[in-house]
Design a protein around this motif. Sequence first.
Motif, short mmCIF file in Angstrom:
data_model
loop_
_atom_site.label_atom_id
_atom_site.label_comp_id
_atom_site.label_asym_id
_atom_site.label_seq_id
_atom_site.Cartn_x
_atom_site.Cartn_y
_atom_site.Cartn_z
N ARG A 5 33.18 73.52 0.21
CA ARG A 5 33.45 72.70 1.40
C ARG A 5 32.94 71.27 1.18
NH1 ARG A 5 30.86 75.14 6.31
NH2 ARG A 5 32.21 76.86 5.74
N LYS A 6 31.74 71.15 0.60
CA LYS A 6 31.19 69.83 0.31
C LYS A 6 32.06 69.08 -0.69
CE LYS A 6 26.33 70.78 1.18
NZ LYS A 6 24.98 70.83 0.58
N GLN A 7 32.55 69.78 -1.69
CA GLN A 7 33.41 69.15 -2.68
C GLN A 7 34.72 68.69 -2.05
OE1 GLN A 7 33.76 72.11 -5.72
NE2 GLN A 7 31.95 71.43 -6.83
N THR A 8 35.27 69.50 -1.15
CA THR A 8 36.51 69.13 -0.47
C THR A 8 36.28 67.91 0.41
OG1 THR A 8 37.22 71.44 -0.44
CG2 THR A 8 38.34 69.95 1.07
N LEU A 74 28.89 60.01 7.90
CA LEU A 74 28.30 60.81 6.83
C LEU A 74 26.93 61.34 7.22
CD1 LEU A 74 29.13 58.75 3.61
CD2 LEU A 74 30.12 60.90 4.33
N LEU A 75 26.15 60.58 7.96
CA LEU A 75 24.78 60.99 8.27
C LEU A 75 24.70 62.29 9.05
CD1 LEU A 75 23.06 57.57 9.03
CD2 LEU A 75 22.75 59.03 7.04
N PRO A 76 25.43 62.46 10.16
CA PRO A 76 25.32 63.73 10.89
C PRO A 76 25.76 64.93 10.07
CG PRO A 76 26.32 62.06 12.27
CD PRO A 76 26.22 61.49 10.88
N ARG A 77 26.81 64.77 9.31
CA ARG A 77 27.28 65.90 8.48
C ARG A 77 26.22 66.28 7.46
NH1 ARG A 77 33.23 63.60 7.30
NH2 ARG A 77 34.11 64.00 9.34
N HIS A 78 25.62 65.28 6.86
CA HIS A 78 24.61 65.54 5.85
C HIS A 78 23.41 66.27 6.46
CE1 HIS A 78 22.42 65.02 2.14
NE2 HIS A 78 21.44 64.43 2.80
N ARG A 79 22.98 65.84 7.61
CA ARG A 79 21.85 66.49 8.28
C ARG A 79 22.19 67.92 8.66
NH1 ARG A 79 20.55 61.44 12.11
NH2 ARG A 79 19.52 60.15 10.56
N ARG A 80 23.39 68.13 9.18
CA ARG A 80 23.80 69.48 9.56
C ARG A 80 23.82 70.40 8.34
NH1 ARG A 80 29.04 68.33 11.92
NH2 ARG A 80 28.47 66.55 13.12
N SER A 81 24.30 69.89 7.22
CA SER A 81 24.40 70.75 6.03
C SER A 81 23.00 71.10 5.50
CB SER A 81 25.24 70.06 4.96
OG SER A 81 24.61 68.89 4.50
N GLU A 82 22.02 70.18 5.70
CA GLU A 82 20.67 70.49 5.24
C GLU A 82 20.02 71.56 6.11
OE1 GLU A 82 18.53 66.83 5.23
OE2 GLU A 82 19.32 66.21 3.30
N GLU A 83 20.36 71.56 7.42
CA GLU A 83 19.77 72.51 8.34
C GLU A 83 20.27 73.93 8.10
OE1 GLU A 83 20.66 70.91 12.17
OE2 GLU A 83 19.25 69.26 11.98
N GLN A 84 21.47 74.08 7.60
CA GLN A 84 22.05 75.41 7.44
C GLN A 84 21.60 76.09 6.19
OE1 GLN A 84 26.25 74.77 7.62
NE2 GLN A 84 26.23 74.48 9.82
#
Length: 84
Positions: A5-8, A74-84
Motif C-alpha cells: 500500500r505504501k509503495q502504491t 503526507l504528514l497525517p498519512r505518515h503518522r497514521r501508518s506509524e500508529e498502526q
Amino acid sequence: MKTQRKQTQSTRQKLYRQIITVLLLIQTILIGVNAENRLQQGDSQIEVLIWIVKESISLVKQASSLQEKQKKSLLPRHRRSEEQ
C-alpha cells in the motif's frame, strides 16, 4: 500488505508530482509564447518584462501552494501508518 500500500501511494505521489511539474512547465512555456506575441503586437519590452515577472510570481506562488498542500497531505498519512 502495508508495504505494498505504501509503495502504491508512493508511486501515485511520484506520478502526481511529475504531472504537476509538466503542467507548470507548460504554463511557463505559454507565458513565454504570450510574451513573444505581446512584443510582436507592439507592446514595449519593459511592459512585457513587467508582465512576465508578474506571471512568474503567480506561477511560483502556485507551485509553492501545491508543495505545501502535498506536505500537509503526507504528514497525517505518515503518522497514521506509524500508529498502526
